[in-house]
Design a protein around this motif. Structure first.
Motif, short mmCIF file in Angstrom:
data_model
loop_
_atom_site.label_atom_id
_atom_site.label_comp_id
_atom_site.label_asym_id
_atom_site.label_seq_id
_atom_site.Cartn_x
_atom_site.Cartn_y
_atom_site.Cartn_z
N ASP A 261 0.83 -1.21 0.00
CA ASP A 261 0.00 0.00 0.00
C ASP A 261 0.87 1.26 0.00
OD1 ASP A 261 -2.29 -1.57 0.08
OD2 ASP A 261 -2.35 -1.58 2.28
N ASP A 264 2.05 1.86 -3.52
CA ASP A 264 0.99 2.41 -4.37
C ASP A 264 0.80 3.90 -4.10
OD1 ASP A 264 0.56 -0.05 -5.52
OD2 ASP A 264 -1.10 -0.59 -4.18
N GLU A 265 0.81 4.29 -2.82
CA GLU A 265 0.66 5.69 -2.46
C GLU A 265 1.84 6.52 -2.96
OE1 GLU A 265 0.16 5.82 1.75
OE2 GLU A 265 -1.73 4.69 1.72
#
Length: 401
Positions: A261, A264-265
């Motif tokens: 995550d 992705d950020e």
């Protein structure tokens, strides 16, 4: 104790009298049965290499946990068993696993126990001690955590290490035991084939853009592997090469699910969605490397870094970290470049150097290709088998005499 330059050119081991060599049984204890990790790849290459350099040997494998790698080995024709699903915090499962291993040792009448990694030795070594069977284990990890210290307490004739770097760390643990580095080997043919294919054709087959330079990273998504560092380098790389892209090949690690995550950020925050391609775990890693202009292996203190060998066999230059065992395979300025972990600007500089000087890059890639040929899986198996013969006092094959 063991010479590591034995000739592995013949495929049939014979005794001194010319008769068939005696059958040897070595029980291999492997903790996990995941797919795609370096420990699993090294074990598979060792087992396949043994078939060539010690065809009279039998190496049944006992896993401490179930998983897809069990079927991979069974499909390849190896004997495989699985104990209970061991959890180190569950004393009952640990005791059951040791009882099962003791039964396997006695039923199979093995000549020795060879445990893969520290976790495996905690169980394989204790079962060998109960049955008074000689044992050896292979240190693939960092030789610095609680598990490593516990494993070091369990008796063993000697310890193999995945690199000289790891061997040095293992030698510091008490009690002192003989430690012998044995660097991994790979399936050269698979990566040589990929390296001979057209980069553009491979990119088209993989659904990748064919224009612009391509960097590939391979590894499970873990922070110490440095995926975020490569991503952070891309804006600087794109100042000079606007069509440059980065493909990251690897699945989420069960111990660091949040790292995916974060990545992705980061990609979104740096506006790199058209630049960084996350493809998850892939079975055709050689083709992804073959599609690359350069392979980045930016881990922090990698125990060895088998990915770097695979990339070199593909004929691709490699950018690695500047410490750990990987620098024993990739020499700075010769087969690739070393960059300190966490230094995204230095990494960007190395990438632009690779992309900007194609003649120097081609020469670097050729040197890496030639060096990779020293790391065959038959050489790997020969060194391990030679060590096991001496440490476990087994009949020695005349091939290595």
């Amino acid at each position: 104790m063991v010479g590591h330059n034995r000739d592995a050119s013949t495929n049939v081991a014979v005794s001194i009298r010319g008769d068939a060599a005696p059958s040897i049984k070595i029980l291999v204890v492997m903790p996990q049965a995941n797919l795609g990790g370096g420990a699993e790849i090294m074990l598979l290459n060792f087992l396949l290499g043994v078939r060539q350099v010690r065809p009279e040997w039998k190496c049944p494998v006992v896993f401490l946990r179930p998983g897809p790698f069990v079927e991979v080995l069974r499909d390849a024709g190896f004997e495989v068993a699985v104990t209970v699903n061991v959890r180190i915090r569950n004393p009952l499962s640990c005791c059951q696993a040791i009882v099962r291993l003791v039964r396997e040792i006695r039923t199979r009448r093995v000549d020795g126990v060879f445990s893969w990694v520290a976790y495996g030795h905690l169980f394989g070594g204790l079962a060998a001690w109960v049955t008074k069977t000689r044992c050896v284990w292979y240190q693939i990890g960092f030789a610095s955590g609680a598990m490593d210290r516990l494993a070091a307490l369990v008796p063993a004739r000697c310890i193999l290490a995945v690199s000289r770097y790891i061997g040095g760390l293992q030698s510091r643990l008490w009690p002192r035991r003989p430690v012998f580095p044995v660097l991994p080997g790979i399936d050269l043919d698979e990566y040589l084939r990929a390296g001979r294919q057209s980069r553009l054709q491979l990119r088209a087959q993989l659904g990748l853009p064919t224009e612009g330079p391509l960097t590939v990273m391979v590894g499970r998504l873990q922070r110490w592997k440095g995926m975020h560092i490569a991503i952070a380098a891309m804006p600087e790389v794109r100042r000079f090469f606007p069509t440059a892209r980065l493909a990251i090949v690897g699945g989420v690690h069960e111990m660091e699910v949040g790292y995916s995550d974060e990545i992705d950020e980061m990609i979104a925050g740096l506006s790199l969605k058209d630049c960084v391609i996350m493809v998850g775990s892939q079975s055709n890693v050689a083709e992804w490397m073959g599609a690359a202009d350069v392979v980045v292996h930016a881990s922090r203190k990698e125990p060895f870094g088998i990915v770097a060998l695979e990339a070199m066999a593909c004929g691709r230059p490699v950018i690695t970290g500047s410490d750990g065992g990987v620098i024993e395979a990739v020499r700075d300025g010769v087969e690739g470049f070393h960059v300190p972990f966490g230094d995204s600007l230095r990494l960007a500089g190395a990438l632009t150097k690779v992309f900007g000087d194609r003649a120097a890059t081609a020469a670097m890639a050729q040197r890496g290709l030639e060096r990779s040929k020293q790391f065959t899986r038959t050489r790997y198996a020969e060194e391990i088998c030679g060590t096991l013969e001496e440490a476990l006092q087994l009949p020695r094959s005349t091939k290595s005499a």
